[in-house]
Scaffold this motif. Structure first.
Motif, PDB file in Angstrom:
ATOM      1  N   ASP A  53       0.680  -1.273  -0.399  1.00  0.00           N
ATOM      2  CA  ASP A  53       0.372  -0.120   0.478  1.00  0.00           C
ATOM      3  C   ASP A  53       1.199   1.107   0.331  1.00  0.00           C
ATOM      4  OD1 ASP A  53      -2.537  -1.270  -0.326  1.00  0.00           O
ATOM      5  OD2 ASP A  53      -2.228  -1.385   2.030  1.00  0.00           O
ATOM      6  N   VAL A  54       1.602   0.946   0.836  1.00  0.00           N
ATOM      7  CA  VAL A  54       2.759   2.174   0.829  1.00  0.00           C
ATOM      8  C   VAL A  54       3.490   2.578  -0.745  1.00  0.00           C
ATOM      9  CG1 VAL A  54       5.287   3.671   2.319  1.00  0.00           C
ATOM     10  CG2 VAL A  54       2.994   2.668   3.256  1.00  0.00           C
ATOM     11  N   ALA A  55       3.608   1.322  -0.850  1.00  0.00           N
ATOM     12  CA  ALA A  55       4.756   1.803  -1.999  1.00  0.00           C
ATOM     13  C   ALA A  55       3.775   1.590  -3.364  1.00  0.00           C
ATOM     14  CB  ALA A  55       5.106  -0.060  -2.553  1.00  0.00           C
ATOM     15  N   LYS A  56       2.837   1.808  -4.059  1.00  0.00           N
ATOM     16  CA  LYS A  56       2.045   1.648  -4.585  1.00  0.00           C
ATOM     17  C   LYS A  56       1.718   3.769  -4.184  1.00  0.00           C
ATOM     18  CE  LYS A  56      -2.280   0.545  -3.697  1.00  0.00           C
ATOM     19  NZ  LYS A  56      -3.573  -0.192  -3.883  1.00  0.00           N
ATOM     20  N   HIS A  57       1.545   4.106  -3.361  1.00  0.00           N
ATOM     21  CA  HIS A  57       0.995   5.311  -2.751  1.00  0.00           C
ATOM     22  C   HIS A  57       2.091   6.039  -3.095  1.00  0.00           C
ATOM     23  CE1 HIS A  57      -0.536   9.333  -1.213  1.00  0.00           C
ATOM     24  NE2 HIS A  57       1.041   9.216  -0.773  1.00  0.00           N
ATOM     25  N   ALA A  58       3.870   5.473  -3.052  1.00  0.00           N
ATOM     26  CA  ALA A  58       4.839   5.948  -3.294  1.00  0.00           C
ATOM     27  C   ALA A  58       4.954   6.628  -5.150  1.00  0.00           C
ATOM     28  CB  ALA A  58       5.575   4.908  -2.790  1.00  0.00           C
ATOM     29  N   LEU A  59       4.796   5.458  -5.675  1.00  0.00           N
ATOM     30  CA  LEU A  59       4.302   4.954  -6.735  1.00  0.00           C
ATOM     31  C   LEU A  59       3.441   6.609  -7.521  1.00  0.00           C
ATOM     32  CD1 LEU A  59       4.874   1.266  -7.792  1.00  0.00           C
ATOM     33  CD2 LEU A  59       6.078   3.289  -8.232  1.00  0.00           C
ATOM     34  N   TYR A  60       2.111   5.970  -7.068  1.00  0.00           N
ATOM     35  CA  TYR A  60       1.475   7.302  -7.138  1.00  0.00           C
ATOM     36  C   TYR A  60       1.196   8.947  -7.557  1.00  0.00           C
ATOM     37  CZ  TYR A  60      -2.781   4.551  -7.229  1.00  0.00           C
ATOM     38  OH  TYR A  60      -3.645   3.651  -7.661  1.00  0.00           O
ATOM     39  N   LEU A  73       4.531   3.696 -14.350  1.00  0.00           N
ATOM     40  CA  LEU A  73       3.315   3.165 -14.797  1.00  0.00           C
ATOM     41  C   LEU A  73       3.786   1.899 -14.664  1.00  0.00           C
ATOM     42  CD1 LEU A  73       0.727   3.395 -15.002  1.00  0.00           C
ATOM     43  CD2 LEU A  73       1.490   4.591 -17.672  1.00  0.00           C
ATOM     44  N   TYR A  74       5.101   1.360 -15.378  1.00  0.00           N
ATOM     45  CA  TYR A  74       5.096  -0.763 -15.385  1.00  0.00           C
ATOM     46  C   TYR A  74       5.228  -1.266 -13.836  1.00  0.00           C
ATOM     47  CZ  TYR A  74       7.095  -4.952 -16.726  1.00  0.00           C
ATOM     48  OH  TYR A  74       7.000  -6.257 -16.250  1.00  0.00           O
ATOM     49  N   SER A  75       6.211  -0.398 -12.946  1.00  0.00           N
ATOM     50  CA  SER A  75       5.919  -0.696 -11.427  1.00  0.00           C
ATOM     51  C   SER A  75       4.295  -0.665 -10.792  1.00  0.00           C
ATOM     52  CB  SER A  75       7.119   0.515 -10.699  1.00  0.00           C
ATOM     53  OG  SER A  75       7.882   0.003 -11.277  1.00  0.00           O
ATOM     54  N   LEU A  76       3.526   0.032 -11.290  1.00  0.00           N
ATOM     55  CA  LEU A  76       2.173   0.063 -10.666  1.00  0.00           C
ATOM     56  C   LEU A  76       1.464  -0.878 -10.827  1.00  0.00           C
ATOM     57  CD1 LEU A  76       0.688   1.805  -9.494  1.00  0.00           C
ATOM     58  CD2 LEU A  76      -0.119   3.217 -10.570  1.00  0.00           C
ATOM     59  N   SER A  77       1.186  -0.869 -12.670  1.00  0.00           N
ATOM     60  CA  SER A  77       0.812  -2.140 -13.131  1.00  0.00           C
ATOM     61  C   SER A  77       1.478  -3.375 -12.364  1.00  0.00           C
ATOM     62  CB  SER A  77       0.897  -2.592 -14.499  1.00  0.00           C
ATOM     63  OG  SER A  77       1.066  -1.641 -15.351  1.00  0.00           O
ATOM     64  N   LEU A  78       2.642  -3.288 -12.278  1.00  0.00           N
ATOM     65  CA  LEU A  78       2.737  -4.808 -11.459  1.00  0.00           C
ATOM     66  C   LEU A  78       2.492  -5.334  -9.922  1.00  0.00           C
ATOM     67  CD1 LEU A  78       6.905  -5.165 -12.175  1.00  0.00           C
ATOM     68  CD2 LEU A  78       5.010  -6.531 -13.134  1.00  0.00           C
ATOM     69  N   LEU A  79       2.674  -4.075  -8.946  1.00  0.00           N
ATOM     70  CA  LEU A  79       1.299  -3.853  -8.068  1.00  0.00           C
ATOM     71  C   LEU A  79       0.296  -4.337  -8.030  1.00  0.00           C
ATOM     72  CD1 LEU A  79       3.341  -1.080  -5.717  1.00  0.00           C
ATOM     73  CD2 LEU A  79       3.960  -3.471  -5.435  1.00  0.00           C
ATOM     74  N   TYR A  80      -0.885  -3.861  -8.955  1.00  0.00           N
ATOM     75  CA  TYR A  80      -1.884  -3.997  -9.184  1.00  0.00           C
ATOM     76  C   TYR A  80      -2.122  -5.686  -9.006  1.00  0.00           C
ATOM     77  CZ  TYR A  80      -3.330   0.764  -9.431  1.00  0.00           C
ATOM     78  OH  TYR A  80      -3.529   1.680  -9.305  1.00  0.00           O
ATOM     79  N   VAL A  81      -1.170  -5.876 -10.023  1.00  0.00           N
ATOM     80  CA  VAL A  81      -1.205  -7.577 -10.569  1.00  0.00           C
ATOM     81  C   VAL A  81      -1.192  -8.471  -9.320  1.00  0.00           C
ATOM     82  CG1 VAL A  81       0.030  -9.870 -11.639  1.00  0.00           C
ATOM     83  CG2 VAL A  81      -0.947  -7.754 -12.907  1.00  0.00           C
ATOM     84  N   GLN A  82       0.298  -7.720  -8.229  1.00  0.00           N
ATOM     85  CA  GLN A  82       0.145  -8.756  -6.802  1.00  0.00           C
ATOM     86  C   GLN A  82      -0.610  -8.966  -7.009  1.00  0.00           C
ATOM     87  OE1 GLN A  82       3.057 -10.415  -6.313  1.00  0.00           O
ATOM     88  NE2 GLN A  82       2.896 -10.459  -3.607  1.00  0.00           N
ATOM     89  N   ASN A  83      -1.069  -7.896  -6.010  1.00  0.00           N
ATOM     90  CA  ASN A  83      -2.449  -7.680  -5.513  1.00  0.00           C
ATOM     91  C   ASN A  83      -3.780  -7.858  -5.619  1.00  0.00           C
ATOM     92  OD1 ASN A  83      -1.144  -6.437  -2.192  1.00  0.00           O
ATOM     93  ND2 ASN A  83      -0.127  -5.786  -4.488  1.00  0.00           N
ATOM     94  N   GLN A  84      -4.470  -8.435  -7.157  1.00  0.00           N
ATOM     95  CA  GLN A  84      -4.834  -8.838  -7.839  1.00  0.00           C
ATOM     96  C   GLN A  84      -5.875  -7.983  -7.477  1.00  0.00           C
ATOM     97  OE1 GLN A  84      -6.532 -12.424  -5.648  1.00  0.00           O
ATOM     98  NE2 GLN A  84      -4.516 -13.615  -4.849  1.00  0.00           N
ATOM     99  N   GLN A  85      -5.764  -6.816  -7.711  1.00  0.00           N
ATOM    100  CA  GLN A  85      -6.554  -5.773  -8.579  1.00  0.00           C
ATOM    101  C   GLN A  85      -6.246  -5.486 -10.521  1.00  0.00           C
ATOM    102  OE1 GLN A  85      -4.206  -3.037  -6.419  1.00  0.00           O
ATOM    103  NE2 GLN A  85      -6.352  -2.205  -5.551  1.00  0.00           N
ATOM    104  N   TYR A  86      -7.058  -6.542 -10.766  1.00  0.00           N
ATOM    105  CA  TYR A  86      -6.632  -6.807 -12.182  1.00  0.00           C
ATOM    106  C   TYR A  86      -7.504  -5.718 -12.615  1.00  0.00           C
ATOM    107  CZ  TYR A  86      -5.407 -11.080 -10.555  1.00  0.00           C
ATOM    108  OH  TYR A  86      -4.392 -12.028  -9.970  1.00  0.00           O
ATOM    109  N   ALA A  87      -8.341  -5.155 -12.841  1.00  0.00           N
ATOM    110  CA  ALA A  87      -8.869  -4.188 -13.632  1.00  0.00           C
ATOM    111  C   ALA A  87      -7.740  -3.577 -13.358  1.00  0.00           C
ATOM    112  CB  ALA A  87     -10.692  -3.578 -12.738  1.00  0.00           C
ATOM    113  N   SER A  88      -7.870  -2.172 -12.250  1.00  0.00           N
ATOM    114  CA  SER A  88      -6.402  -1.811 -12.313  1.00  0.00           C
ATOM    115  C   SER A  88      -5.315  -1.710 -13.120  1.00  0.00           C
ATOM    116  CB  SER A  88      -5.563  -0.994 -11.682  1.00  0.00           C
ATOM    117  OG  SER A  88      -7.531  -0.403  -9.874  1.00  0.00           O
ATOM    118  N   ALA A  89      -5.173  -3.499 -12.942  1.00  0.00           N
ATOM    119  CA  ALA A  89      -3.880  -3.968 -13.732  1.00  0.00           C
ATOM    120  C   ALA A  89      -4.392  -3.268 -15.405  1.00  0.00           C
ATOM    121  CB  ALA A  89      -3.185  -4.582 -13.375  1.00  0.00           C
TER     122      ALA A  89
END
Length: 235
Positions: A53-60, A73-89
């Motif tokens: 969550d903190v990593a995602k906030h930092a990427l934003y 943006l690619y790093s953010l996409s990877l975090l979304y997949v890792q956290n199963q947030q597939y729509a955001s990914a």
């Protein structure tokens, strides 16, 4: 390229870039440069401690300061997949592809995410484009199974034959979950033979299907997919 099937390793740090920039700065860097360096370090520490969550906030925040940097943006996409947030990914991967249509990482994220969202036709499109750019065995393997699910039996058969002719078919393994929830590796060739049997069954060739299942079991006597399909042959 993201390593397969087992999950995604995200080692996509932007800290080094900002550290180099800081060394080149005058004693009075701009406010944006200070913020970028801070958020990059925050991201690195958060990843180290698995605080996504903190990593995602930092990427934003990094993305707001550096909207032209697609690696963020690619790093953010990877975090979304890792956290199963597939729509955001999917959305973030599509933004990358709008600028770099051949970005292999974004193509794979799109394939994984669309598949998990149940949009198998969209997933197939992403994997097909990925395969054209990489000639990767595992990607074509994924394509063949998706084509079966989508009842594209002719295309599926063609790709099975291509896969069976590659040296990787003799070397690679696929992971399946047994009844006791234990995961076990089996020859990927057994999976391909079983898939060929599944296609033949759907096309009405039961004897051909049985032959393929038995060939798979000759390679791996406890291969669950072939066992299940052979057991349910007449249903």
């Amino acid at each position: 390229m993201i390593k397969r099937y087992l999950g995604i390793l995200f080692v996509c740090f932007v800290t080094a870039t900002y550290a180099q920039e800081e060394q080149k700065q005058t004693p009075k860097p701009t406010t944006g440069q200070v913020f970028s360096a801070h958020y990059a370090r925050t991201y690195q520490v958060a990843i180290r401690y698995n605080d996504y969550d903190v990593a995602k906030h930092a990427l934003y925040n990094l993305l707001v300061e550096n909207p032209q940097n697609d690696s963020i943006l690619y790093s953010l996409s990877l975090l979304y997949v890792q956290n199963q947030q597939y729509a955001s990914a999917v959305l973030s991967a599509n933004d990358i592809l709008s600028v770099k249509p051949a970005h292999t990482g974004a193509l794979e994220i799109g394939g994984i995410s669309y598949e998990n969202l149940g949009l198998k036709d969209k997933a197939l499109e992403r994997y097909e484009t990925l395969y054209l750019n990489t000639d990767d065995f595992q990607t074509l393997y994924k394509i063949a199974f998706l084509q079966f699910d989508l009842k594209k039996y002719t295309e599926c058969t063609t790709n099975i034959d291509i896969l069976m002719g590659k040296k990787e078919a003799e070397e690679l393994k696929s992971v399946y979950t047994l009844e006791n929830n234990e995961q076990k590796e089996f020859p990927i060739k057994a999976a391909l033979l079983s898939l060929k049997g599944m296609v033949l069954k759907e096309q009405g060739d039961k004897e051909g299907a049985k032959k393929r299942y038995n060939e798979a079991l000759a390679l791996a006597p406890d291969f669950p997919l072939a066992q299940e399909k052979l057991k349910n042959m007449d249903k």
